[in-house]
Design a protein around this motif. Structure first.
Motif, mmCIF file in Angstrom:
data_model
loop_
_atom_site.group_PDB
_atom_site.id
_atom_site.type_symbol
_atom_site.label_atom_id
_atom_site.label_comp_id
_atom_site.label_asym_id
_atom_site.label_seq_id
_atom_site.Cartn_x
_atom_site.Cartn_y
_atom_site.Cartn_z
ATOM 1 N N SER A 13 -36.966 -18.460 -33.009
ATOM 2 C CA SER A 13 -35.072 -18.934 -32.818
ATOM 3 C C SER A 13 -35.128 -20.813 -32.834
ATOM 4 C CB SER A 13 -35.368 -18.846 -31.809
ATOM 5 O OG SER A 13 -36.265 -19.001 -30.654
ATOM 6 N N ARG A 14 -35.796 -21.775 -33.464
ATOM 7 C CA ARG A 14 -35.623 -22.746 -33.969
ATOM 8 C C ARG A 14 -35.645 -23.476 -33.149
ATOM 9 N NH1 ARG A 14 -36.509 -23.244 -39.421
ATOM 10 N NH2 ARG A 14 -35.896 -21.277 -40.555
ATOM 11 N N VAL A 15 -35.676 -23.556 -31.477
ATOM 12 C CA VAL A 15 -35.995 -24.432 -29.930
ATOM 13 C C VAL A 15 -37.066 -24.256 -29.896
ATOM 14 C CG1 VAL A 15 -33.470 -22.461 -29.826
ATOM 15 C CG2 VAL A 15 -36.156 -22.062 -28.531
ATOM 16 N N LEU A 16 -36.400 -26.021 -28.913
ATOM 17 C CA LEU A 16 -38.103 -26.537 -28.221
ATOM 18 C C LEU A 16 -37.482 -26.262 -26.887
ATOM 19 C CD1 LEU A 16 -40.760 -28.414 -28.688
ATOM 20 C CD2 LEU A 16 -39.217 -30.535 -28.645
ATOM 21 N N GLU A 17 -38.511 -25.956 -25.724
ATOM 22 C CA GLU A 17 -38.206 -25.437 -24.413
ATOM 23 C C GLU A 17 -38.932 -26.658 -23.993
ATOM 24 O OE1 GLU A 17 -37.629 -21.934 -22.372
ATOM 25 O OE2 GLU A 17 -38.705 -21.014 -23.705
#
Length: 120
Positions: A13-17
């Motif tokens: 999803s190409r996200v950094l949490e």
């Protein structure tokens, strides 16, 4: 300044949490991180010298390298790896994400760049 307690990179999803010790939790798109990299290549060498980044819709993070106990270096798959993302900077990106994203889209539009949208 709050410090991160957890980093989770979601490649698909190409996200950094990122979760901080004050309870703040941010889900940052990799594209946003790349186009607002704190590097001189992106920010320039002084006020008003920021360089608009285009074509970063599909960028991802290859790996995350700790920098002391105050920051990380994000190694993007487009070979950009010179930005040092301090905890303070990451927190600011998370807190101001909505406005920064709108500014970025507005800058792209003014430049005549049509952003490629990934199919869902």
């Amino acid at each position: 300044m709050p410090t991160p307690t957890e980093f989770n990179l979601h490649r698909n999803s190409r996200v950094l949490e990122i979760t901080f010790d004050d309870g703040a939790h941010f889900t940052l798109p990799v594209e946003l991180l790349r186009v607002y990299s704190p590097s001189a290549e992106v920010q320039g060498h002084g006020p008003g010298q920021r360089v608009l980044q285009t074509g970063k819709e599909e960028v991802n993070i290859d790996h995350i390298e700790p920098v002391g106990n105050y920051a990380v270096c994000l190694h993007f798959d487009d070979e950009h790896n010179t930005g040092i993302f301090s905890w303070e900077y990451l927190y600011s990106l998370g807190k101001n994400q909505e406005g920064l994203w709108k500014d970025y889209l507005s800058e792209l539009e003014k430049a005549g760049y049509q952003r490629k949208v990934r199919p869902s």
